[in-house]
Design a protein around this motif. Sequence first.
Motif, PDB file in Angstrom:
ATOM      1  N   TRP A 142       0.839  -1.204   0.000  1.00 28.07           N
ATOM      2  CA  TRP A 142       0.000   0.000   0.000  1.00 28.07           C
ATOM      3  C   TRP A 142       0.874   1.255   0.000  1.00 28.07           C
ATOM      4  CZ3 TRP A 142      -3.437  -2.254   4.440  1.00 28.07           C
ATOM      5  CH2 TRP A 142      -4.306  -3.210   3.895  1.00 28.07           C
ATOM      6  N   VAL A 143       1.193   1.714  -1.172  1.00 26.63           N
ATOM      7  CA  VAL A 143       2.072   2.876  -1.348  1.00 26.63           C
ATOM      8  C   VAL A 143       1.403   3.871  -2.294  1.00 26.63           C
ATOM      9  CG1 VAL A 143       4.180   1.547  -0.949  1.00 26.63           C
ATOM     10  CG2 VAL A 143       3.275   1.760  -3.272  1.00 26.63           C
ATOM     11  N   GLU A 144       1.954   5.056  -2.337  1.00 30.22           N
ATOM     12  CA  GLU A 144       1.467   6.050  -3.290  1.00 30.22           C
ATOM     13  C   GLU A 144       1.731   5.562  -4.712  1.00 30.22           C
ATOM     14  OE1 GLU A 144      -0.114   8.948  -2.782  1.00 30.22           O
ATOM     15  OE2 GLU A 144      -0.141   8.634  -0.600  1.00 30.22           O
ATOM     16  N   GLU A 194      -9.085   7.057   0.172  1.00 30.49           N
ATOM     17  CA  GLU A 194      -7.631   7.062   0.010  1.00 30.49           C
ATOM     18  C   GLU A 194      -7.332   6.807  -1.463  1.00 30.49           C
ATOM     19  OE1 GLU A 194      -5.838   4.961   3.945  1.00 30.49           O
ATOM     20  OE2 GLU A 194      -7.046   3.670   2.656  1.00 30.49           O
ATOM     21  N   LEU A 196      -4.318   4.928  -2.785  1.00 28.26           N
ATOM     22  CA  LEU A 196      -3.094   4.160  -2.692  1.00 28.26           C
ATOM     23  C   LEU A 196      -3.095   3.060  -3.754  1.00 28.26           C
ATOM     24  CD1 LEU A 196      -2.838   3.748   1.189  1.00 28.26           C
ATOM     25  CD2 LEU A 196      -1.590   5.371  -0.250  1.00 28.26           C
ATOM     26  N   GLU A 226      -8.876   2.806  -1.749  1.00 28.64           N
ATOM     27  CA  GLU A 226      -8.696   2.666  -0.305  1.00 28.64           C
ATOM     28  C   GLU A 226      -8.312   1.242   0.083  1.00 28.64           C
ATOM     29  OE1 GLU A 226     -12.017   2.561   2.405  1.00 28.64           O
ATOM     30  OE2 GLU A 226     -13.427   2.710   0.734  1.00 28.64           O
ATOM     31  N   ARG A 227      -7.559   1.163   1.172  1.00 30.72           N
ATOM     32  CA  ARG A 227      -7.018  -0.115   1.627  1.00 30.72           C
ATOM     33  C   ARG A 227      -8.102  -1.132   1.962  1.00 30.72           C
ATOM     34  NH1 ARG A 227      -3.746   2.061   6.511  1.00 30.72           N
ATOM     35  NH2 ARG A 227      -5.475   3.544   6.398  1.00 30.72           N
TER      36      ARG A 227
END
Length: 304
Positions: A142-144, A194, A196, A226-227
């Motif tokens: 989970w990164v940009e 989010e 990501l 989103e995660r």
Amino acid sequence: MGGEPPGRLVRSLGEKYGHSRAAEWLDRLPETTAEAVARRGLDIERVIAPGGRSGLLLLVRRPDGSPATLKIAPPFAAPGPERAALAHWHGSGAVELLDPVNGTGTEDGTLLLERLHPEMSLRSLPEAKALLEAAGTVRRLWVEPPADHPFETVAGRTARQADALRASEDETLAPLVSAALAAREALCADGPAEELLLHGAFRQGKVLAGDRAPWLAVGPEPVVGERAYDLARLVRDRVEDLVAASSGASSARRRVGRLADSLDLDRERVRGWTLFRAVESGVRALTAGRRQSAELLLEFAGWL
């Protein structure tokens, strides 16, 4: 190449992209494989079976004798985003891409990957240990996303799936379909929570043992969002065991809570995405004639 492509690959491609389209690509697969192997100077050891659902997997040796895995995916499966995601992760939490980003394989959809242990996934571990290792692995992914990335969004992917759900004509499924669509609408109502880079298809079977790291993810269907979306498939892992157990419903709900808490995510968002993705997968399995899988998924969804 030798032999026939694994049955799981043939069934999956036909179900997802149409049988005639898949058959045409499969007919050319021996030639495609020979070209990809010759271009890199590889020696084939064997085909991995049952292998994956989106491409042929081969254990190979590079010209220097080092081991690797060659994945050959059809162009209509859009392997470009998988390549881009693996290049962006650069081996952190995921299998390492051995081809240069703009080099061999970018045109024909082949990927040369580090050799993992395909016979040993997280499904080989006891459930509690498998979920612990899965949480630690997915967290690293989970990164940009990179600037100007090629990945679709969670909202875009699930919008298409929602359209297919609305077209379902099975009246007995109407309450579950309505609940799934309502969950998705609520989750997407205020825009992305989010943005990501996510694996997109993360589950225990997608995490293999490695030499460079104990566990590494493979086979992403990358998406940005989103995660909580990325946990939805993991929550229903070993669904057949959950359904067979007398405490299946309560165990499923506890699993949602445990995974959400272990990764500092909102339980309701994890539950909502799990519901939507289970119903979508169940209806799709039913349409494809995989009734046993569909019944398991839809019973699981009903518990949420």
